[in-house]
Design a protein around this motif. Sequence first.
Motif, PDB file in Angstrom:
ATOM      1  N   SER A 200      -7.292  50.475  19.268  1.00  0.00           N
ATOM      2  CA  SER A 200      -7.006  51.781  18.667  1.00  0.00           C
ATOM      3  C   SER A 200      -7.114  52.882  19.711  1.00  0.00           C
ATOM      4  N   GLY A 201      -6.454  53.957  19.425  1.00  0.00           N
ATOM      5  CA  GLY A 201      -6.471  55.097  20.347  1.00  0.00           C
ATOM      6  C   GLY A 201      -5.631  56.212  19.762  1.00  0.00           C
ATOM      7  N   LEU A 202      -5.406  57.232  20.553  1.00  0.00           N
ATOM      8  CA  LEU A 202      -4.585  58.334  20.052  1.00  0.00           C
ATOM      9  C   LEU A 202      -3.838  58.999  21.199  1.00  0.00           C
ATOM     10  N   ILE A 203      -2.744  59.618  20.829  1.00  0.00           N
ATOM     11  CA  ILE A 203      -2.051  60.492  21.776  1.00  0.00           C
ATOM     12  C   ILE A 203      -1.823  61.827  21.088  1.00  0.00           C
ATOM     13  N   ALA A 204      -2.262  62.890  21.762  1.00  0.00           N
ATOM     14  CA  ALA A 204      -2.091  64.247  21.242  1.00  0.00           C
ATOM     15  C   ALA A 204      -1.144  64.973  22.181  1.00  0.00           C
ATOM     16  N   ALA A 205      -0.306  65.821  21.606  1.00  0.00           N
ATOM     17  CA  ALA A 205       0.673  66.553  22.421  1.00  0.00           C
ATOM     18  C   ALA A 205       0.704  68.020  22.017  1.00  0.00           C
TER      19      ALA A 205
ATOM     20  N   ILE B 296      27.198  47.052  12.002  1.00  0.00           N
ATOM     21  CA  ILE B 296      27.886  46.359  10.902  1.00  0.00           C
ATOM     22  C   ILE B 296      27.450  46.945   9.561  1.00  0.00           C
ATOM     23  N   THR B 297      26.125  47.090   9.447  1.00  0.00           N
ATOM     24  CA  THR B 297      25.598  47.508   8.136  1.00  0.00           C
ATOM     25  C   THR B 297      25.624  49.017   7.944  1.00  0.00           C
ATOM     26  N   GLY B 298      25.684  49.741   9.037  1.00  0.00           N
ATOM     27  CA  GLY B 298      25.635  51.204   8.937  1.00  0.00           C
ATOM     28  C   GLY B 298      24.248  51.725   8.598  1.00  0.00           C
ATOM     29  N   ARG B 299      23.240  50.822   8.678  1.00  0.00           N
ATOM     30  CA  ARG B 299      21.881  51.260   8.302  1.00  0.00           C
ATOM     31  C   ARG B 299      21.341  52.283   9.286  1.00  0.00           C
ATOM     32  N   THR B 300      20.564  53.210   8.770  1.00  0.00           N
ATOM     33  CA  THR B 300      19.821  54.142   9.629  1.00  0.00           C
ATOM     34  C   THR B 300      18.354  54.039   9.222  1.00  0.00           C
ATOM     35  N   PHE B 301      17.473  54.612  10.032  1.00  0.00           N
ATOM     36  CA  PHE B 301      16.053  54.316   9.834  1.00  0.00           C
ATOM     37  C   PHE B 301      15.196  55.559   9.660  1.00  0.00           C
ATOM     38  N   GLY B 302      15.828  56.568   9.120  1.00  0.00           N
ATOM     39  CA  GLY B 302      15.098  57.754   8.668  1.00  0.00           C
ATOM     40  C   GLY B 302      14.260  58.394   9.735  1.00  0.00           C
ATOM     41  N   ILE B 303      12.989  58.590   9.435  1.00  0.00           N
ATOM     42  CA  ILE B 303      12.148  59.374  10.344  1.00  0.00           C
ATOM     43  C   ILE B 303      11.235  58.501  11.200  1.00  0.00           C
ATOM     44  N   LYS B 304      11.582  57.232  11.342  1.00  0.00           N
ATOM     45  CA  LYS B 304      10.754  56.370  12.188  1.00  0.00           C
ATOM     46  C   LYS B 304      10.790  56.890  13.630  1.00  0.00           C
ATOM     47  N   GLU B 305       9.619  56.908  14.267  1.00  0.00           N
ATOM     48  CA  GLU B 305       9.559  57.429  15.637  1.00  0.00           C
ATOM     49  C   GLU B 305       9.695  56.296  16.652  1.00  0.00           C
ATOM     50  N   VAL B 306      10.539  56.528  17.631  1.00  0.00           N
ATOM     51  CA  VAL B 306      10.870  55.473  18.589  1.00  0.00           C
ATOM     52  C   VAL B 306       9.642  55.024  19.381  1.00  0.00           C
ATOM     53  N   GLU B 307       8.932  55.982  19.962  1.00  0.00           N
ATOM     54  CA  GLU B 307       7.795  55.605  20.824  1.00  0.00           C
ATOM     55  C   GLU B 307       6.656  54.972  20.027  1.00  0.00           C
ATOM     56  N   MET B 308       6.635  55.210  18.723  1.00  0.00           N
ATOM     57  CA  MET B 308       5.593  54.626  17.879  1.00  0.00           C
ATOM     58  C   MET B 308       6.072  53.303  17.279  1.00  0.00           C
ATOM     59  N   MET B 309       7.254  52.879  17.681  1.00  0.00           N
ATOM     60  CA  MET B 309       7.860  51.674  17.114  1.00  0.00           C
ATOM     61  C   MET B 309       7.937  51.769  15.589  1.00  0.00           C
ATOM     62  N   GLY B 310       8.166  52.971  15.116  1.00  0.00           N
ATOM     63  CA  GLY B 310       8.361  53.174  13.686  1.00  0.00           C
ATOM     64  C   GLY B 310       7.121  53.629  12.956  1.00  0.00           C
ATOM     65  N   CYS B 311       6.064  52.832  13.046  1.00  0.00           N
ATOM     66  CA  CYS B 311       4.834  53.207  12.341  1.00  0.00           C
ATOM     67  C   CYS B 311       3.634  53.117  13.272  1.00  0.00           C
ATOM     68  N   THR B 312       2.649  53.922  12.958  1.00  0.00           N
ATOM     69  CA  THR B 312       1.438  53.973  13.802  1.00  0.00           C
ATOM     70  C   THR B 312       0.426  52.933  13.312  1.00  0.00           C
ATOM     71  N   LEU B 313      -0.823  53.088  13.720  1.00  0.00           N
ATOM     72  CA  LEU B 313      -1.858  52.091  13.409  1.00  0.00           C
ATOM     73  C   LEU B 313      -1.991  51.811  11.924  1.00  0.00           C
TER      74      LEU B 313
ATOM     75  N   PRO C 292      -2.172  51.834  19.280  1.00  0.00           N
ATOM     76  CA  PRO C 292      -3.027  50.671  19.554  1.00  0.00           C
ATOM     77  C   PRO C 292      -3.613  50.701  20.975  1.00  0.00           C
ATOM     78  N   GLY C 293      -4.498  51.644  21.226  1.00  0.00           N
ATOM     79  CA  GLY C 293      -5.150  51.734  22.537  1.00  0.00           C
ATOM     80  C   GLY C 293      -4.567  52.845  23.372  1.00  0.00           C
ATOM     81  N   ALA C 294      -5.411  53.380  24.265  1.00  0.00           N
ATOM     82  CA  ALA C 294      -4.966  54.453  25.155  1.00  0.00           C
ATOM     83  C   ALA C 294      -3.728  54.026  25.939  1.00  0.00           C
ATOM     84  N   ARG C 295      -3.692  52.767  26.323  1.00  0.00           N
ATOM     85  CA  ARG C 295      -2.571  52.291  27.163  1.00  0.00           C
ATOM     86  C   ARG C 295      -1.229  52.490  26.472  1.00  0.00           C
ATOM     87  N   ARG C 296      -1.242  52.387  25.137  1.00  0.00           N
ATOM     88  CA  ARG C 296       0.019  52.590  24.402  1.00  0.00           C
ATOM     89  C   ARG C 296       0.403  54.074  24.402  1.00  0.00           C
ATOM     90  N   GLY C 297      -0.586  54.924  24.567  1.00  0.00           N
ATOM     91  CA  GLY C 297      -0.305  56.353  24.726  1.00  0.00           C
ATOM     92  C   GLY C 297       0.331  56.604  26.088  1.00  0.00           C
TER      93      GLY C 297
END
Length: 392
Positions: A224-229, A247-264, A83-88
């Motif tokens: 909107s924006g993008l980060i390329a690496a 408590i629940t033992g839940r895990t969150f699969g392949i969600k990416e931390v810096e993307m807060m899970g999902c992208t735009l 969500p914007g260059a700043r988030r990159g």
Amino acid sequence: MKCALDIDVRDVEEMFINIDPIQAGGRLTADAMKAAIAYGDGYSVCDNCLSPFRLDYIKKPPIAQFHAELAEWLHMDQVRVVPGARRGFQAVASTYVEKGDPVMLTSLAHYTEFMAVEEAGGIPREVPKDERNHITPDAVAARIEDVIREFNRTPPLMFLDHVDYQYGNVHDAKAIARVARQYDIPIALNGAYSVGIMPVDGSELGVDFVIGSGHKSMASPAPSGLIAATAEHAERIFRTTQSKGDITGRTFGIKEVEMMGCTLMGVTVIGMMASFPHVKERVQHWDAEVERSRMVVDALLSIDGTEVRSDYPREHTLTRIDTRGSFDKVAQEHKKRGYFLSSELKKRGITGVIPGSTKVWKFNTYGLSEKQARHVADALVEIARENGLSVS
Ligand SMILES: Cc1ncc(COP(=O)(O)O)c(C=O)c1O
């Protein structure tokens, strides 16, 4: 029928040539407008989010393919839309900077880079610009040396604005990246004024990250924006979560931390996608854009007393102009004071110059047709003549 908020017509875009410095490259294409209407619902792109559950894996609409195409286009290995260059900037700083670390940026850096550094607990250190308003590789090397002496350690990150927002000067990112590499400092290129309007090849420049702004330069809805690496850094910046519910033992699969899970999602990503074919095409005509920018700048310089503060001849469409010796002299005597210029431009169908500015101001000719650029150039000269300024 007018809608209740009277927002169905945005007259700035419908009725005027808009030379606002920050809006030019973000204007939507007709395809993006159509797509935005069709995909207005927040989760509209998520109908076919099938395992693995992450937005950038969605095949219909082809969001996964869009990510791959963006990476290929920028000559980088991986891309995420944000969500914007700043988030990159935020993602990079949060990954690389520890509390108390010095972070290199420049005296022409955008404020959002400072915000990203601050949030990560870093301490910004600016590379000074030279008398031409450029960041030089030598100045970068000298400042890195200073900072290493000051902090007794090497900065973990450097931000560089490919094209700065103050002058619209294009900086020598390739040579600067070479210097950063000598010190093993990852370099994040702020492409807010380059990605989407001029060709950018991250591999050729030798940078570790390329960050772009959709609403500033990719004809996309905000935010909107993008980060390329590069592959070397992608694993770290796009790391997946290790969280587990105690408590629940839940895990969150392949969600990416810096993307807060999902992208735009929704309008933003679909708008970027709809404009992308046009954006890819338009960067190939950058030379023509620069020519039109030069036409307007030359018209301004033909008005006695006017000076250009940006590089000349122009290499970009964003320009800082100094009219203290011309339009501002008129303003001193004019009954509308400084407002006469924006008002005269408006009469001629041109908007985007901050009302009241006649001293040092910026404008952007990006996206103007030849005819529109000619009209802007002629209008400026005509306003000068009508107000007693001499034109050579
Ligand atoms: C040079 C520069 N960098 C970064 C930004 C921030 O971009 P965004 O609004 O996409 O976060 C802007 C615009 O505000 C800018 O002009």
